[in-house]
Write an enzyme that holds these catalytic residues in place. Structure first.
Site, short mmCIF file in Angstrom:
data_model
loop_
_atom_site.label_atom_id
_atom_site.label_comp_id
_atom_site.label_asym_id
_atom_site.label_seq_id
_atom_site.Cartn_x
_atom_site.Cartn_y
_atom_site.Cartn_z
N CYS A 1 -7.05 25.67 29.01
CA CYS A 1 -6.02 24.69 28.68
C CYS A 1 -6.00 24.54 27.17
O CYS A 1 -6.90 23.93 26.58
CB CYS A 1 -6.27 23.35 29.35
SG CYS A 1 -4.96 22.14 28.94
N CYS B 1 2.40 22.65 28.31
CA CYS B 1 1.29 23.54 28.65
C CYS B 1 1.15 24.54 27.51
O CYS B 1 2.05 25.34 27.27
CB CYS B 1 1.55 24.25 29.97
SG CYS B 1 0.23 25.42 30.42
#
Length: 259
Positions: free
Chosen positions: A69, A211
């Site tokens: 991430c 994201c």
């Protein structure tokens, strides 16, 4: 940063609960319950690392641990740099990647995400096929690109991202049989300005405002398909803007903050 004192942070629209567990290396948390109580995209647990400044565990809202991430890395990088009073930090991930984080001004953090992977078995895919033109079609979506940015992504290109019913198509595409580890689903629109507009269905989370690895995947896919000549552009997500650069390794720059 005090151990086990959860912090709520955001990185360009991604919301995180960050738990510093370095003092006891405790991973026994109810991640689904934490996500439900805090309304976050992911739970981040920081533990010790012998190879970097810290180890970052990433748990989705469904409780599953994932490999990467980028937006969370920027938040954790900021915390570590603040703790060390430096402008550089390193973070180890479960996939053995070491991410480098740099402070570029205020709360703007740049992350070296490493080299993207393109071979079908590296993504990974369940069958040998061309990752630049996957044989996947669902309603108005077809012919996606697959790439691994530390986690698997597929990118569809469309003329208008707002017309795509991502809420209904995302769950089906995430679990497509071609992706044994499931996949992050990205809907990209390359603008005349050279910027990219992007919507994301995140594996294990659902529709998300941002994201970082998806933004990286969108730039790479755009270059590989010939939609962009430059290897640097801004990617616009519902949660904000990320600057993505791909000279060799892929770099992502964006702001972080506290909730």
């Amino acid at each position: 940063m005090s151990s086990q004192s959860p912090k709520r942070m955001y990185g360009t629209g991604n919301n995180f609960v960050i738990i510093d567990s370095r003092s006891i290396n405790n991973l026994n948390w109810n991640y689904r319950e934490i996500a439900n109580q805090n309304g976050c995209d992911q739970i981040i647990v920081i533990t010790n690392s012998s190879a970097a400044d810290c180890f970052m565990h990433i748990y989705n809202a469904d409780g599953g641990e994932v490999e990467m991430c980028g937006n969370a890395a920027r938040c954790v990088g900021y915390l570590i740099m603040s703790e060390k009073s430096t402008e550089y930090a390193t973070i180890e991930l479960v996939n053995k990647r070491i991410l480098e984080c740099f402070k570029v001004g205020g709360r703007s953090i740049k992350v070296n995400m490493g080299k993207p992977l393109f071979k079908w078995h590296e993504i990974p895919l369940s069958a040998k096929c061309d990752p630049l033109h996957l044989p996947i079609e669902l309603e108005m979506l077809k012919d996606p690109v697959a790439v691994n940015i530390g986690n698997p992504h597929m990118v569809f290109f469309v003329d208008n991202i707002s017309e795509i019913p991502l809420q209904s198509l995302g769950p089906k595409l995430e679990k497509h049989t071609l992706f044994p580890k499931k996949v992050n689903v990205n809907i990209a629109q390359v603008e005349k300005s050279g910027e990219i507009s992007l919507r994301v269905w995140e594996r294990g989370t659902g529709i998300t405002a941002s994201c970082g690895s998806a933004a990286c995947a969108a730039l790479i896919a755009s270059v590989l398909r010939g939609y962009l000549i430059t290897r640097q552009t801004s990617v616009n997500l519902p949660g904000g803007k990320l600057l993505i650069e791909w000279p060799d390794n892929i770099f992502m720059t964006g702001d972080i903050g506290f909730l």
